[in-house]
Design a protein around this motif. Structure first.
Motif, mmCIF file in Angstrom:
data_model
loop_
_atom_site.group_PDB
_atom_site.id
_atom_site.type_symbol
_atom_site.label_atom_id
_atom_site.label_comp_id
_atom_site.label_asym_id
_atom_site.label_seq_id
_atom_site.Cartn_x
_atom_site.Cartn_y
_atom_site.Cartn_z
ATOM 1 N N SER A 93 0.850 -1.192 0.000
ATOM 2 C CA SER A 93 0.000 0.000 0.000
ATOM 3 C C SER A 93 0.887 1.243 0.000
ATOM 4 N N ALA A 94 0.353 2.308 -0.584
ATOM 5 C CA ALA A 94 1.094 3.570 -0.674
ATOM 6 C C ALA A 94 0.589 4.535 0.397
ATOM 7 N N TYR A 95 1.486 5.373 0.878
ATOM 8 C CA TYR A 95 1.122 6.411 1.839
ATOM 9 C C TYR A 95 2.088 7.575 1.669
ATOM 10 N N LYS A 96 1.740 8.714 2.246
ATOM 11 C CA LYS A 96 2.634 9.881 2.198
ATOM 12 C C LYS A 96 3.264 10.058 3.571
ATOM 13 N N GLN A 108 5.512 6.931 -0.150
ATOM 14 C CA GLN A 108 6.272 5.755 0.271
ATOM 15 C C GLN A 108 5.396 4.523 0.079
ATOM 16 N N LYS A 109 5.983 3.348 0.187
ATOM 17 C CA LYS A 109 5.230 2.108 0.119
ATOM 18 C C LYS A 109 5.423 1.317 1.396
ATOM 19 N N SER A 110 4.356 0.662 1.805
ATOM 20 C CA SER A 110 4.368 -0.180 2.985
ATOM 21 C C SER A 110 4.129 -1.625 2.543
ATOM 22 N N PHE A 111 4.874 -2.570 3.115
ATOM 23 C CA PHE A 111 4.751 -3.977 2.769
ATOM 24 C C PHE A 111 4.394 -4.754 4.039
ATOM 25 N N ILE A 112 3.236 -5.423 4.019
ATOM 26 C CA ILE A 112 2.795 -6.212 5.167
ATOM 27 C C ILE A 112 2.742 -7.673 4.751
ATOM 28 N N ASP A 134 -2.971 -4.246 -3.754
ATOM 29 C CA ASP A 134 -1.996 -4.984 -4.548
ATOM 30 C C ASP A 134 -1.240 -5.973 -3.668
ATOM 31 N N TYR A 135 -0.848 -7.075 -4.282
ATOM 32 C CA TYR A 135 -0.064 -8.096 -3.580
ATOM 33 C C TYR A 135 1.217 -8.350 -4.348
ATOM 34 N N LEU A 136 2.251 -8.714 -3.639
ATOM 35 C CA LEU A 136 3.556 -9.010 -4.206
ATOM 36 C C LEU A 136 4.002 -10.364 -3.691
ATOM 37 N N LEU A 137 4.491 -11.230 -4.578
ATOM 38 C CA LEU A 137 5.127 -12.479 -4.162
ATOM 39 C C LEU A 137 6.622 -12.274 -4.309
ATOM 40 N N ALA A 138 7.353 -12.457 -3.219
ATOM 41 C CA ALA A 138 8.792 -12.205 -3.204
ATOM 42 C C ALA A 138 9.501 -13.339 -2.473
#
Length: 64
Positions: free
Chosen positions: A12-15, A22-26, A52-56
């Motif tokens: 998710s994006a935030y200011k 910035q981006k936050s990854f949970i 959005d989801y990310l596979l890393a």
């Protein structure tokens, strides 16, 4: 081929306080390769998390 377990991350994006985006990854789950090596099985640990989801590649946890 080495079996690779992936982390599922909600992005998710935030200011920040200066107004810069910035981006936050949970971490919200994991993905495991199927036994036939054709795709992954996704296991999510959350409900009602949109976006959005990310596979890393799985990362080692940092000790505090």
């Amino acid at each position: 081929m080495k079996t690779q377990i992936l982390d599922a991350l909600n992005v998710s994006a935030y200011k920040d306080k200066n107004g810069k985006e910035q981006k936050s990854f949970i971490r919200c789950g994991m993905a495991f390769p199927r036994k036939d090596e054709k795709g992954y099985v996704l296991k999510l640990d959350v409900q009602n998390m949109t976006g959005d989801y990310l596979l890393a590649p799985k990362m080692e946890r940092r000790s505090s």
